[in-house]
Design an enzyme around this catalytic site. Structure first.
Site, PDB file in Angstrom:
ATOM      1  N   SER A 142      25.617  56.511  36.102  1.00 55.61           N
ATOM      2  CA  SER A 142      24.992  57.713  36.672  1.00 55.61           C
ATOM      3  C   SER A 142      25.555  57.910  38.074  1.00 55.61           C
ATOM      4  O   SER A 142      26.096  56.960  38.672  1.00 55.61           O
ATOM      5  CB  SER A 142      23.476  57.476  36.776  1.00 55.61           C
ATOM      6  OG  SER A 142      22.858  58.479  37.550  1.00 55.61           O
ATOM      7  N   TYR A 155      15.849  52.517  38.553  1.00 58.82           N
ATOM      8  CA  TYR A 155      16.980  53.229  37.942  1.00 58.82           C
ATOM      9  C   TYR A 155      18.250  53.040  38.769  1.00 58.82           C
ATOM     10  O   TYR A 155      19.316  52.717  38.241  1.00 58.82           O
ATOM     11  CB  TYR A 155      16.619  54.709  37.824  1.00 58.82           C
ATOM     12  CG  TYR A 155      17.555  55.549  36.996  1.00 58.82           C
ATOM     13  CD1 TYR A 155      17.410  55.633  35.614  1.00 58.82           C
ATOM     14  CD2 TYR A 155      18.581  56.281  37.597  1.00 58.82           C
ATOM     15  CE1 TYR A 155      18.257  56.427  34.852  1.00 58.82           C
ATOM     16  CE2 TYR A 155      19.433  57.073  36.848  1.00 58.82           C
ATOM     17  CZ  TYR A 155      19.265  57.148  35.477  1.00 58.82           C
ATOM     18  OH  TYR A 155      20.113  57.937  34.729  1.00 58.82           O
TER      19      TYR A 155
END
Ligand code: NAD
Length: 260
Positions: A142, A155
């Site tokens: 990401s 995350y």
């Protein structure tokens, strides 16, 4: 281009994973899809893949939060496909909260799926790939594998971990035909992000569409969502011969997010 190759894509019953499975299949790869959802809808996707792209598609259900289940899933996939050439570690979840409010079980779950499952999947896949002297491991990290954001401690930690693991996987396999790279998407409008858009619309008392624009304007200079299909195209590129010497690196598709 990938005719006859065998690809496993984790978390591919929805969103980015499904689009990657479709793009790999459209390039000729046989695929294993995995993830949760309605059994009839998953079967429909599986059959569509076979009919549309004239390849073999299998669905293997496994909860990749468990180390043993993840390793067994890779071995079961190899049995179904008859080999393993491409592994896309894609399954992931999200939770947002300040660090001091972050539920411990959410932290554990995100680390288990977004980071540890990448390790276990890679560990189970490498022996097959090394034996045949060719393999592609593609980790869906990401923009949050490269930079941080508030409220996303687990995350961001997991995705930075995935980028680190990508480098080690590349180094341990340099020159043996197995490459490992990470794709770093910005915002993609999948169920994972839709939850954040809805939460923002409620917080700011604005429409969902205005909240989507607000979310983009905070991070993504293009003000446009990355599409799952574009990420599928990046995965096909990483699996191609053109990427033979590309390993241990990150490929950003983030509308300029990490350029500033
Ligand atoms: P999604 O929620 O649409 O899809 C997630 C997939 O993972 C689904 O198929 C789901 O069934 C599966 N899954 C969930 N828990 C699982 C488990 N325990 N075991 C096996 N499968 C499980 O999400 P998405 O947006 O398509 O995300 C896919 C990946 O892309 C994730 O790793 C995510 O972090 C990453 N990513 C997404 C975005 C974005 O903006 N959507 C941006 C950057 C990175």
């Amino acid at each position: 281009m990938l005719t006859g190759k065998h690809a496993v894509i984790t978390g591919s019953t929805s969103g980015i994973g499904l689009a990657i499975a479709r793009e790999l299949a459209s390039s000729g790869a046989n695929v294993v899809i995995n993830g949760f959802g309605d059994a009839a809808a998953i079967e429909k996707e599986r059959v569509n893949l076979e009919l549309e792209f004239d390849i073999k598609a299998y669905y293997i259900n496994a909860d990749l939060m468990q180390a043993g289940a993840t390793r067994a899933f890779i071995n079961d996939s190899v049995q179904a496909l008859g080999g393993l050439d491409i592994l896309v570690n894609n399954a992931g979840i999200q939770h947002t909260d300040l660090i001091e409010d972050f539920p411990i079980e959410r932290w554990d779950a995100i680390i288990a799926l977004n980071l540890s499952a990448v390790f276990h999947g890679t560990a189970a896949a490498l022996p097959y790939m090394k034996k045949q002297g060719w393999g592609r491991i593609i980790n869906i990290a990401s923009a949050h594998g490269l930079v941080g954001s508030v409220n996303k401690s687990a995350y961001v930690a997991a995705k930075h971990g995935v980028v680190g693991l990508t480098k080690v996987t590349a180094l341990e396999n340099a020159g043996n035909g197995v490459t490992c790279n990470a794709i770093c998407p910005g915002f993609v409008r999948t169920p994972l992000v839709e939850k954040q858009i809805v939460a923002l619309s409620q917080k700011l008392s604005i429409s969902v569409e205005d909240a989507a624009k607000e979310l983009l304007s905070e991070k993504q200079p293009s003000l446009q969502f990355v599409t799952p299909k574009q990420l599928g195209g990046a995965a096909v590129f990483l699996a191609s011969e053109a990427a033979d010497q590309m390993s241990g690196t990150t490929l950003s598709l983030d509308g300029g997010w990490t350029a500033r």
